[in-house]
Design a protein around this motif. Structure first.
Motif, PDB file in Angstrom:
ATOM      1  N   VAL A  14      -0.189  -3.260  -8.141  1.00 28.03           N
ATOM      2  CA  VAL A  14      -0.582  -2.473  -6.970  1.00 28.03           C
ATOM      3  C   VAL A  14       0.281  -1.215  -6.878  1.00 28.03           C
ATOM      4  O   VAL A  14      -0.228  -0.120  -6.578  1.00 28.03           O
ATOM      5  N   ASP A  15       1.578  -1.346  -7.168  1.00 26.69           N
ATOM      6  CA  ASP A  15       2.465  -0.174  -7.075  1.00 26.69           C
ATOM      7  C   ASP A  15       2.051   0.914  -8.069  1.00 26.69           C
ATOM      8  O   ASP A  15       2.136   2.103  -7.770  1.00 26.69           O
ATOM      9  N   VAL A  18      -0.832   2.672  -6.492  1.00 23.62           N
ATOM     10  CA  VAL A  18      -0.396   3.572  -5.401  1.00 23.62           C
ATOM     11  C   VAL A  18       0.211   4.850  -5.987  1.00 23.62           C
ATOM     12  O   VAL A  18      -0.095   5.968  -5.537  1.00 23.62           O
ATOM     13  N   VAL A 141      -3.477  -6.167   5.413  1.00 23.40           N
ATOM     14  CA  VAL A 141      -2.198  -5.938   4.729  1.00 23.40           C
ATOM     15  C   VAL A 141      -2.413  -4.829   3.701  1.00 23.40           C
ATOM     16  O   VAL A 141      -3.286  -4.934   2.826  1.00 23.40           O
ATOM     17  N   ARG A 143      -0.716  -1.723   1.088  1.00 24.16           N
ATOM     18  CA  ARG A 143       0.454  -1.187   0.385  1.00 24.16           C
ATOM     19  C   ARG A 143       0.239   0.297   0.140  1.00 24.16           C
ATOM     20  O   ARG A 143      -0.803   0.717  -0.364  1.00 24.16           O
ATOM     21  N   GLY A 147       5.646   1.519   1.092  1.00 22.61           N
ATOM     22  CA  GLY A 147       5.746   0.060   1.029  1.00 22.61           C
ATOM     23  C   GLY A 147       4.589  -0.621   1.735  1.00 22.61           C
ATOM     24  O   GLY A 147       3.544  -0.003   1.963  1.00 22.61           O
ATOM     25  N   SER A 148       4.818  -1.894   2.107  1.00 27.12           N
ATOM     26  CA  SER A 148       3.734  -2.667   2.734  1.00 27.12           C
ATOM     27  C   SER A 148       3.774  -2.539   4.246  1.00 27.12           C
ATOM     28  O   SER A 148       4.828  -2.367   4.840  1.00 27.12           O
ATOM     29  N   ARG A 149       2.595  -2.618   4.870  1.00 27.70           N
ATOM     30  CA  ARG A 149       2.519  -2.642   6.330  1.00 27.70           C
ATOM     31  C   ARG A 149       1.249  -3.395   6.728  1.00 27.70           C
ATOM     32  O   ARG A 149       0.379  -3.630   5.877  1.00 27.70           O
ATOM     33  N   THR A 150       1.184  -3.774   8.000  1.00 27.40           N
ATOM     34  CA  THR A 150      -0.031  -4.442   8.463  1.00 27.40           C
ATOM     35  C   THR A 150      -0.699  -3.572   9.535  1.00 27.40           C
ATOM     36  O   THR A 150      -0.025  -2.844  10.275  1.00 27.40           O
ATOM     37  N   ASP A 169      -3.262   4.597  -0.082  1.00 24.07           N
ATOM     38  CA  ASP A 169      -3.097   3.200   0.329  1.00 24.07           C
ATOM     39  C   ASP A 169      -4.048   2.275  -0.424  1.00 24.07           C
ATOM     40  O   ASP A 169      -5.213   2.629  -0.668  1.00 24.07           O
ATOM     41  N   VAL A 172      -4.635  -4.728   0.403  1.00 24.45           N
ATOM     42  CA  VAL A 172      -4.243  -5.819  -0.483  1.00 24.45           C
ATOM     43  C   VAL A 172      -4.908  -7.133  -0.073  1.00 24.45           C
ATOM     44  O   VAL A 172      -5.464  -7.843  -0.913  1.00 24.45           O
TER      45      VAL A 172
END
Ligand code: FAD
Length: 288
Positions: A14-15, A18, A141, A143, A147-150, A169, A172
């Motif tokens: 995933v990174d 991004v 969720v 990424r 970083g990750s956030r909700t 974004d 995920v």
């Protein structure tokens, strides 16, 4: 019907996805391609890079999370297909409304290629699953570069084809508090069996003795974003599980909506449909 030329990347994390989106002039994620490819062919979008998520491990799948304090949460990876969602025993048990609605999306081919994450990220007002996710209080969720956030359900849908997702974004997974034991129905009014909803109604109700203890109601295609009908939910809570009481509680479901006026139906026709279909959906969920 030929897209503008683009580069193609198939990252394995995933990174990496991004980072590639961040470096591209105009990057786009490719999931099942069921909405994106028609958009590209019609040249409604002309990305310079497509980032295909198909080879990123861990983005598809369905599992349970949670403990006795937080309750059970159903977690569905963004790349999980509509067919997998519809057929999953876990989804049928813990989010039966989503399983029911996923089974109505398009046709068999679309359901085997299209993904839950793609449908929610695309945010088509006529799509079935965004309203279901709104009714079930989904948490998204995400990424991104930081970083990750909700993102909560109320903040995710922003406008027509627009969500709170930024251009770099990746959605995920989607988290849904369990609604095991709730009675549900997704009522979809469409011209032909495989067509998009002219109006759709997502309903989940929890029985309480002979009546309704709690209700969740959200509408598809009654405005640019899913419409959560909170006033109707309040009116249904405590109502008798009987057709007259349900019809009365649902009579103002179209209040606050802004449906389109187009070849499929006038705005007034859609408002009337919403009233009729919501009462029908609640009665079908309750079996009355
Ligand atoms: P894609 O087409 O690959 O992507 C769609 C958009 O979402 C793109 O902008 C993409 O960049 C973005 N995206 C995808 N995944 C992510 C992610 N993980 N993170 C961030 N952004 C992402 N839908 C219904 O609800 N009801 C129907 O009745 C229906 N009928 C259909 C009939 C036909 C003939 C077709 C072709 C489609 C139909 N659809 C219907 C749409 C279908 O549900 C698609 O699967 C869905 O809209 C998009 O999912 P996808 O995985 O194909 O996403």
């Amino acid at each position: 019907m030929i897209p503008v030329p683009f580069d193609y990347l198939r990252p394995s994390t995933v990174d990496e996805a991004v980072a590639a989106l961040g470096e591209a002039d105009e990057g786009k994620i490719l999931a099942g391609g069921q909405s994106l490819l028609p958009v590209l062919k019609l040249r409604l979008a002309a990305p310079t890079l497509l980032v295909d998520l198909a080879a990123v491990p861990g983005l598809s799948g369905i599992r349970l999370d949670g403990d006795t304090l937080t309750g059970t949460t159903l977690v569905i990876g963004a790349m999980t297909t509509h067919a997998e969602v519809a057929a999953s025993d876990l989804v049928r048990q813990h989010a039966p409304l989503l399983a029911a609605a996923a089974g109505t999306v398009g046709d068999r081919q679309v359901r085997h290629r299209g993904t839950l994450g793609g449908s929610l990220a695309h945010a088509d007002p006529a799509a079935d699953l965004p309203a279901v996710a709104a009714a079930l209080d989904a948490t998204y969720v995400v990424r991104g570069p930081a970083g990750s956030r909700t993102i909560g359900a109320a903040d995710f849908a922003v406008d027509l084809f627009t969500t709170a997702l930024g251009p770099d974004d990746v959605l995920v997974e989607v988290r849904l508090p369990s609604t095991a034991g709730w009675a549900v129905h997704y009522e979809k009014f469409h011209r032909t069996a495989q067509a998009w909803a002219i109006v759709g109604v997502a309903v989940a109700v929890r029985r309480d003795g002979g009546g309704i203890g709690a209700a969740r109601v959200a509408l598809t295609n009654m405005g640019p974003v899913p419409h959560r009908a909170r006033a109707v939910e309040d009116a249904l809570a405590g109502a008798a599980a009987a057709p007259d009481a349900v019809a009365e509680a649902c009579s103002r479901v179209a209040d606050g909506t802004s449906p389109a006026d187009d070849l499929s139906g006038s705005a007034e026709y859609r408002r009337d449909l919403a009233r009729v279909l919501t009462a029908r959906a609640v009665c079908r969920a309750l079996g009355v």
